[in-house]
Design an enzyme around this catalytic site. Structure first.
Site, PDB file in Angstrom:
ATOM      1  N   ASP A 177       0.758  -0.866  -0.161  1.00  0.00           N
ATOM      2  CA  ASP A 177      -0.043  -0.080   0.044  1.00  0.00           C
ATOM      3  C   ASP A 177       0.760   1.342  -0.100  1.00  0.00           C
ATOM      4  OD1 ASP A 177       0.913  -0.783   2.726  1.00  0.00           O
ATOM      5  OD2 ASP A 177      -0.687   0.659   3.408  1.00  0.00           O
ATOM      6  N   GLU A 235      -0.116  -1.214   5.441  1.00  0.00           N
ATOM      7  CA  GLU A 235       0.957  -0.826   6.552  1.00  0.00           C
ATOM      8  C   GLU A 235       0.891   0.636   7.013  1.00  0.00           C
ATOM      9  OE1 GLU A 235       5.163   0.309   7.621  1.00  0.00           O
ATOM     10  OE2 GLU A 235       4.000   1.209   6.094  1.00  0.00           O
TER      11      GLU A 235
HETATM   12 ZN   LIG Z   1       6.880   1.817   3.909  1.00  0.00          ZN
END
Ligand SMILES: [Zn+2]
Length: 270
Positions: free
Chosen positions: A71, A137
């Site tokens: 992401d 993340e």
């Molecule tokens: Zn990163």
């Protein structure tokens, strides 16, 4: 096996598929497809949408996991980009795009490296090599990688986050500290009748900023940085806010638990 040109093309392809946190499916499918093309022994997409590929050595041994997230943070300043954030353009020997450095470039390189290692060795190595491409993340760091750790059970983990092409050992942990101040709401035309929660917060922030962070020889400073602040009601049209909430990003060092982190903050604002 693929060439360096193919690796560059793979990275460009990954950059052309937007993958903001929570919208990683397109890139996840690309990563899975590449792992399959490259002959990984097993490729799964887990319950969160992360990809985990495994290459088994011929002999038993340890599991090495190469981990990256797929992401990216949002593009909020597109007009200021010299290159299309989703173009994967190459200029002056560099690939440009949202997430090129953080961290699709690394994801593509790790998948390719694992495949090349398997080919070069003819799988005559001990243990397993896993590559994970995790989701979300940037918003919920650690959640999807914990699930990957549960599935892959690695003995060693290599994270492909950018470190200026040097090897860095270890990483600070992360905590979020939320501080709230309460006031008394009233009409903003007569503010003396209430207590403005935001003014109270500015005093609290001043004190928190005086905290001297602990330091670790390898990990650096256990920083505490203000990341957002919001008042209530919001928007506060003609109302003195009755509540203010500030969130701090705290990067933690070895031995810094909740008691240490909150103790420091409580002492500062006591
Ligand atoms: Zn990163």
């Amino acid at each position: 096996m693929d060439t360096n040109e193919q690796l560059i093309a793979f990275c460009q392809e990954a950059l052309r598929i937007p993958s903001y946190s929570g919208q990683e499916q397109g890139v996840a499918e690309l990563m899975k497809r590449k792992m399959e093309e490259y002959g990984f022994d097993e490729v799964i997409i887990d319950r969160f949408g992360s990809v985990l590929g495994t290459i088994n050595g011929k002999r038993p041994g340890k599991t090495v996991l190469m981990d990256g997230h797929i992401d990216t943070v949002d593009v909020i300043d597109a007009p200021q980009w010299e290159h299309d954030p989703f173009g994967g353009e190459i200029a002056d020997g560099k690939i440009y795009g949202r997430g090129a450095s953080d961290m699709k470039g690394s994801d593509c390189a790790m998948i390719t490296a694992a495949a090349r290692f398997a080919e070069k060795t003819g799988r005559d190595f001990a243990g397993r090599v896993c590559v994970s491409c995790t989701v979300h993340e940037e918003r919920f760091e650690g959640v999807s990688s914990r699930e990957i750790t549960r599935l892959a059970k690695p003995d060693l983990v290599i994270i492909g986050e950018a470190t200026s092409t040097t090897v860095k050992r270890g990483q600070r942990g992360r905590a979020e500290v939320v501080v709230e101040t309460e006031g008394v709401s009233c009409h903003s035309s007569n503010p003396e009748k209430g207590v403005n929660a935001v003014y109270a917060m500015t005093a609290v922030i001043d004190e928190i900023r005086k905290i001297v962070p602990n330091e670790h020889p390898l990990l650096g400073k256990g920083i505490l940085e203000l990341t957002d602040i919001i008042s209530q009601p919001y928007p506060g049209a003609s109302v003195v806010p009755s509540l203010c909430r500030a969130t701090f990003d705290r990067r933690t060092l070895v031995g810094e638990d909740e008691a240490v982190i909150l103790g420091q903050v409580n002492e500062a604002i006591a």
